[in-house]
Motif scaffolding. Structure first.
Motif, PDB file in Angstrom:
ATOM      1  N   TYR A 191      49.617  42.056  47.707  1.00 51.80           N
ATOM      2  CA  TYR A 191      48.561  41.057  47.564  1.00 51.80           C
ATOM      3  C   TYR A 191      49.017  39.783  48.253  1.00 51.80           C
ATOM      4  N   HIS A 192      48.082  38.877  48.496  1.00 48.47           N
ATOM      5  CA  HIS A 192      48.424  37.627  49.173  1.00 48.47           C
ATOM      6  C   HIS A 192      48.511  36.442  48.214  1.00 48.47           C
ATOM      7  N   VAL A 193      47.516  36.319  47.344  1.00 52.32           N
ATOM      8  CA  VAL A 193      47.496  35.179  46.432  1.00 52.32           C
ATOM      9  C   VAL A 193      47.315  35.682  45.005  1.00 52.32           C
ATOM     10  N   GLY A 194      48.188  35.221  44.114  1.00 50.13           N
ATOM     11  CA  GLY A 194      48.088  35.573  42.705  1.00 50.13           C
ATOM     12  C   GLY A 194      47.766  34.345  41.878  1.00 50.13           C
ATOM     13  N   MET A 195      46.980  34.546  40.829  1.00 48.21           N
ATOM     14  CA  MET A 195      46.553  33.426  39.991  1.00 48.21           C
ATOM     15  C   MET A 195      46.608  33.859  38.532  1.00 48.21           C
ATOM     16  N   ILE A 196      47.224  33.036  37.692  1.00 50.26           N
ATOM     17  CA  ILE A 196      47.229  33.270  36.247  1.00 50.26           C
ATOM     18  C   ILE A 196      46.487  32.118  35.592  1.00 50.26           C
ATOM     19  N   TYR A 262      39.904  32.273  54.238  1.00 51.02           N
ATOM     20  CA  TYR A 262      39.136  31.435  53.334  1.00 51.02           C
ATOM     21  C   TYR A 262      38.526  32.238  52.204  1.00 51.02           C
ATOM     22  N   LYS A 263      38.231  33.515  52.450  1.00 52.52           N
ATOM     23  CA  LYS A 263      37.632  34.336  51.409  1.00 52.52           C
ATOM     24  C   LYS A 263      38.470  35.589  51.194  1.00 52.52           C
ATOM     25  N   PRO A 264      38.872  35.866  49.948  1.00 58.29           N
ATOM     26  CA  PRO A 264      39.619  37.101  49.688  1.00 58.29           C
ATOM     27  C   PRO A 264      38.734  38.317  49.914  1.00 58.29           C
ATOM     28  N   LYS A 265      39.272  39.334  50.591  1.00 57.21           N
ATOM     29  CA  LYS A 265      38.499  40.553  50.862  1.00 57.21           C
ATOM     30  C   LYS A 265      38.650  41.577  49.744  1.00 57.21           C
ATOM     31  N   SER A 266      39.827  41.607  49.120  1.00 59.39           N
ATOM     32  CA  SER A 266      40.048  42.486  47.968  1.00 59.39           C
ATOM     33  C   SER A 266      40.436  41.618  46.784  1.00 59.39           C
ATOM     34  N   TYR A 267      39.966  42.007  45.614  1.00 59.94           N
ATOM     35  CA  TYR A 267      40.183  41.153  44.445  1.00 59.94           C
ATOM     36  C   TYR A 267      40.239  42.018  43.199  1.00 59.94           C
ATOM     37  N   SER A 283      44.718  37.295  38.155  1.00 62.16           N
ATOM     38  CA  SER A 283      43.863  37.692  39.271  1.00 62.16           C
ATOM     39  C   SER A 283      44.703  37.772  40.539  1.00 62.16           C
ATOM     40  N   LEU A 284      44.467  38.809  41.316  1.00 61.47           N
ATOM     41  CA  LEU A 284      45.155  38.978  42.591  1.00 61.47           C
ATOM     42  C   LEU A 284      44.115  39.157  43.689  1.00 61.47           C
ATOM     43  N   SER A 285      44.417  38.644  44.863  1.00 64.65           N
ATOM     44  CA  SER A 285      43.513  38.829  45.995  1.00 64.65           C
ATOM     45  C   SER A 285      44.318  39.173  47.238  1.00 64.65           C
ATOM     46  N   SER A 286      43.636  39.797  48.175  1.00 61.91           N
ATOM     47  CA  SER A 286      44.282  40.210  49.417  1.00 61.91           C
ATOM     48  C   SER A 286      43.346  39.946  50.587  1.00 61.91           C
TER      49      SER A 286
END
Length: 487
Positions: A191-196, A262-267, A283-286
């Motif tokens: 994943y690229h960006v992780g958020m808790i 700018y926009k996550p493609k996978s979430y 939450s994770l996004s890629s």
């Protein structure tokens, strides 16, 4: 159609006895005399229930049960362990490997049939679709391969759990633990960006968003937007710009903000659950399409399940610490913590030739408020004055309830003139307030004593407090609703 039961036992006597008893009750019975044959029969016959001995040749009952319960195609088949092992640890291990019941072999036949009937009824709906499953002929090599795959998977999951537990043992701050958990995720999930997202505490309406790396605001907003529905569903909170705080962790090796789309493609977003309560959301996004699913989700769930307990424990510890230093009524720091803060600040300024200011505040004629309007109204005034004080100071400043109707404020890196100006602004703000439990025309005022170290010479913090208290005394006896400087 008769329900099918597999008996796996290396004792011909036990097998024949059980086969006769079950056949008499109308069940179809198939048998196996060792662990490997039991696995073969499971995939060949897909029984409705398995009676499984523990001590068998080639593969014991624990291993067979673990393999059956570890395969999504057979995990719903109920397993009853029949054994001569009656020690507590045997039952513990049997149930932990996934068995649905554990019966010692000197059983009364009635208890066995009751368990069989109960388990078959509970799994009737799940097993109703088993006819759609493709039956297999399973070789010994295939069984060994499945065992190895299962062992590898369990070892991988256990390693993840151990890593997270080590984090809990070596880190004691919530932010540090969250940073390390997101770091673990970068090592096992693509994943690229992780958020808790966590609720700050029981008395706060704010949510804190922890992001694993520096990314542009648009990207964070896109992830927060995707998490809105989950926050309402799991936490009962609506997210907006007024109630979230964003903390960013800059991790070595992560992409810079310009590399992140700018926009996550996978979430993917999953709740953090501890003791049956949702404590947050991860939450994770890629930037790649279709990144989450299948085996990666299995790994993610292991990390989240283990992390939930660790995060919950550190949040509880921090909440206990917060309560220990917080005044219950005003939610300012309490007197004991004020003494710790001013001692640290005094020693720091003395050592590094820095400065700080101290304000001691007293609500004028507060006894009259209690006597006239009651103690409930007095408590409300204390809470509202406290809220005004906290709203009037910087994040680096400290507000404490000094005692009764007195408050103390500590302003790091602030001289006497700056402290006086802030004090007078606070005094005016209180004088202009209307209070919820008092008549609109009732004015509440405060008197303030102000000092600053080292501008006001003092050998100890206690001497500085005393000089500030004397300034407050002059303000009170000079007409109240005033600010006086220490001398």
């Amino acid at each position: 159609m008769a329900q099918k039961i597999l008996i796996a036992d290396d004792s011909p006597t036990i097998v024949e006895m059980l086969k006769f008893a079950l056949s008499s009750e109308g069940y179809e019975v198939v048998t196996a005399c060792d662990g490997v044959e039991a696995i073969e029969m499971v995939y060949k016959e897909y029984p409705d229930l398995i009676l499984l001995d523990i001590l068998m040749p080639k593969m014991n009952g624990y291993q067979v049960c673990r393999l059956i319960k570890g395969d999504k195609n057979t995990t719903s088949i109920p397993v009853i362990m029949l054994t001569g092992q009656d020690q507590p640890k045997d039952k513990f291990w049997g149930l932990e490997t996934g068995a649905d019941d554990f019966i010692v072999k000197d059983f009364e036949s009635m208890s066995l049939f009751e368990s069989i009937e109960k388990l078959l009824k509970e799994t009737e709906n799940v097993q109703s679709n088993k006819s759609l499953s493709k039956k297999e002929t399973v070789s010994l090599d295939s069984i060994l391969s499945r065992v190895n795959d299962l062992l590898d998977k369990r070892l991988f999951q256990t390693t993840i759990m151990n890593v997270i537990n080590r984090i809990a043992q070596t880190e004691d701050k919530c932010e540090d633990i969250l940073r390390e958990i997101l770091n673990v995720l970068t090592r096992v999930v693509n994943y690229h960006v992780g958020m808790i997202l966590l609720k700050e505490n029981e008395e706060s309406s704010h949510l804190t968003v922890y992001v694993n790396q520096a990314v542009n605001e648009t990207y964070v907003n896109a992830m927060v937007e995707k998490t809105k529905n989950d926050a309402i569903t799991h936490l009962g909170y609506s997210i907006d710009k007024t109630n979230i705080r964003i903390t960013t962790f800059n991790q070595a090796g992560n992409s810079s903000s310009k590399d992140v789309p700018y926009k996550p493609k996978s979430y993917i977003s999953l709740p953090l659950v501890a003791h049956k309560a949702v404590i947050g959301i991860i939450s994770l996004s890629s930037s790649d399409d279709n990144m989450f699913g299948g085996e990666m989700n299995d790994t993610l769930i292991v990390v989240i399940n283990e992390s939930s307990i660790v995060i919950n424990n550190v949040m509880l510890r921090e909440e206990i610490k917060r309560l220990a230093i917080t005044d219950g009524l005003t939610k300012c720091y309490n007197h004991r913590h004020f003494q710790e803060i001013i001692a640290n600040e005094f020693n720091r300024c003395k050592r590094y030739k820095s400065l700080f200011a101290l304000l001691i505040i007293d609500i004028d004629h507060f006894k009259n408020v209690n006597d006239t309007y009651g103690h409930m109204a007095g408590d409300s005034v204390l809470r509202e004055v406290s809220a005004c004080l906290k709203k009037s100071i910087r994040d680096v400043d400290f507000a404490a309830r000094y005692g009764g109707e007195e408050f103390a404020l500590i302003f790091p890196a602030t001289n006497l003139i700056g402290a006086f100006q802030t004090a007078d602004r606070i005094r005016q703000s209180i004088a202009d307030m209307t209070f919820s439990e008092l008549p609109p025309e009732k004015q509440i005022t405060i008197s303030i004593g102000v000092s600053s170290y080292p501008e006001i010479l003092a050998q100890t913090q206690y001497e500085l407090i005393d000089r500030t208290d004397q300034a407050l005394y002059r303000a009170k006896h000079g007409g109240r609703n005033k600010v006086e400087l220490a001398v």
